[in-house]
Design an enzyme around this catalytic site. Structure first.
Site, PDB file in Angstrom:
ATOM      1  N   ASP A 189      60.533  15.202  23.944  1.00 19.87           N
ATOM      2  CA  ASP A 189      60.185  14.231  24.971  1.00 19.87           C
ATOM      3  C   ASP A 189      58.955  14.894  25.380  1.00 19.87           C
ATOM      4  OD1 ASP A 189      61.375  13.323  27.736  1.00 19.87           O
ATOM      5  OD2 ASP A 189      62.323  15.041  28.378  1.00 19.87           O
ATOM      6  N   ASN A 201      68.617  20.319  30.703  1.00 19.01           N
ATOM      7  CA  ASN A 201      67.103  20.252  31.486  1.00 19.01           C
ATOM      8  C   ASN A 201      67.841  18.162  32.273  1.00 19.01           C
ATOM      9  OD1 ASN A 201      65.469  21.086  29.102  1.00 19.01           O
ATOM     10  ND2 ASN A 201      65.523  22.262  32.071  1.00 19.01           N
ATOM     11  N   HIS A 240      70.474  13.164  32.225  1.00 17.36           N
ATOM     12  CA  HIS A 240      70.791  12.929  33.520  1.00 17.36           C
ATOM     13  C   HIS A 240      72.047  12.386  34.315  1.00 17.36           C
ATOM     14  CE1 HIS A 240      65.976  13.169  33.070  1.00 17.36           C
ATOM     15  NE2 HIS A 240      66.250  12.517  31.846  1.00 17.36           N
ATOM     16  N   GLY A 269      59.211  15.931  31.490  1.00 16.00           N
ATOM     17  CA  GLY A 269      58.307  15.795  29.876  1.00 16.00           C
ATOM     18  C   GLY A 269      57.630  17.106  29.547  1.00 16.00           C
TER      19      GLY A 269
HETATM   20 ZN   LIG Z   1      62.206  11.708  27.889  1.00 17.20          ZN
END
Ligand SMILES: [Zn+2]
Length: 375
Positions: free
Chosen positions: A270, A217, A193, A305
């Site tokens: 995830d 991602n 992230h 997710g």
């Molecule tokens: Zn996650």
């Protein structure tokens, strides 16, 4: 001590998938013996049906829920989500917690520590709150924080020694000292992230980060003049999580990671609570999520997710042309190594007897954990 002996025509142990006999003594694998053929055994030996493939239990180091249960909702919900994924072959792994107020994360870490102390999971993964606003994906931006060593210490203490991994955006002010603090405390640092440049991400790896959270991602994309955290992670030899659900990444991403080393690829789900339930409206970290055709998204369109399970991630990898041995290693041995778990992730003498029996189409038929079949 109880003994079980299984014979299968495709047992995926050290020498690849071949006929073998696996003896289980109590909760451990006692021996693995290669066989010329699977016939002619005594009555105390169970011969698995033709076509069966026996693989090590899967290890998911990034999962938030499943079967309608959000791990962050309550201790019972956390436990129920672990049980849901168990039935899909996940016999070990972490509980992942999305960004939330620190006090709330401390409470959730306490629940995860209870599960870890009961031997049901291997610890917790904090996905936040020290993440980038620019690449927050489905992390609730209201609760993101700048790296804060006091907040980290509080969460570390709340996990009672069971905080295994934390995802950090290395470009944030104060991130690098936090990486060092976490590594010194024995916590695996994952880069994710993040809007880091190549150089900023590289700096985290130099300071001891070893994992990339869902590569591609929730990170700055690759540009030929600023290749960002993706190439920094590959160049650093990081273990790279990949969400192989056919939505988050193209199969070429798996091949690229594997080209950097067969032990680099880590399949993760995830997964959120919607997994195994179906399309509809759900909630993740206080934000509304809509699941449509299996894809979970916020109103903004950002992926939130997945609805993946580890068995499906492996099946899809094989369908995409990844050899079975590599796909299974990416779901068992590599994640175990990524977060430093010993005695799981392989069918080998001395390992915990965590096995998944797949049919010829690689669908789960039975799951054994610690020498016990799961009903
Ligand atoms: Zn996650």
């Amino acid at each position: 001590m109880s003994h079980t002996t299984l014979v299968g025509e495709r047992v995926l142990a050290a020498e690849g998938a071949r006929p073998a006999q696996v003896r289980i003594d109590g909760d451990l694998i006692g021996s693995v013996t290669a066989l010329d053929d699977v016939q002619g055994h005594g009555p105390d030996v169970e011969v698995l049906p033709p076509g069966s493939v026996v693989v090590p239990g899967f290890i998911d180091i990034h999962v938030h829920g499943g079967g309608g249960h959000d791990m962050a909702a309550s201790p019972d919900s956390m436990r129920a989500a672990v049980d849901f994924h168990r039935a899909h072959g996940t016999t070990s792994g972490l509980v992942s917690l999305v960004t939330a107020p620190v006090e709330q994360l401390c409470r959730q870490l306490g629940w995860a520590a209870d599960l870890a102390e009961a031997g049901l999971v291997a610890g917790a993964h904090l996905e936040g709150p020290f993440l980038s606003h620019v690449r927050c994906g489905a992390q609730n931006p209201a609760h993101l924080k700048l790296p804060d060593t006091d907040a980290f210490s509080r969460m570390y203490d709340a996990a009672r020694g069971h905080l295994r991994m934390i995802t950090i955006a290395p470009e944030l002010p104060g991130a690098l000292p936090l990486v060092e603090q976490a590594v010194a405390a024995g916590v695996v640092v994952a880069v994710g992230h993040t809007d880091a440049t190549y150089t900023e991400a590289e700096a985290a790896y130099v300071r001891g980060a070893t994992v990339a959270t869902h590569l591609f991602n929730g990170m700055r994309p690759v540009h030929h003049r600023e290749p960002g955290p993706v190439l920094a992670s590959l160049d650093a030899g990081a273990r790279c999580e990949v969400i192989n659900d056919g939505i988050h990444v193209h199969p070429a991403v798996l091949r690229e990671v594997l080209a950097r080393g067969a032990d680099r690829l880590v399949l993760v789900t995830d997964a959120i609570d919607a997994t195994g339930v179906g399309d509809g409206s759900y909630e993740l970290g206080g934000q509304q999520v809509t699941v449509s055709d299996g894809a979970a998204r916020l109103d903004s369109g950002s992926l939130a997710g997945s609805t993946l399970t580890m068995d499906r991630a492996v099946r899809r990898a094989v369908k995409d042309g990844i050899p079975l041995e590599q796909a299974v290693a990416a779901a068992a041995r590599n994640p175990a190594a990524a977060v430093g778990l010993d005695g799981v992730g392989a069918i080998a003498p001395g390992a915990r007897a965590d096995l998944v029996v797949l049919d010829a189409q690689l669908r789960v038929t039975r799951v054994m954990r610690g020498g016990q079949w799961i009903s």
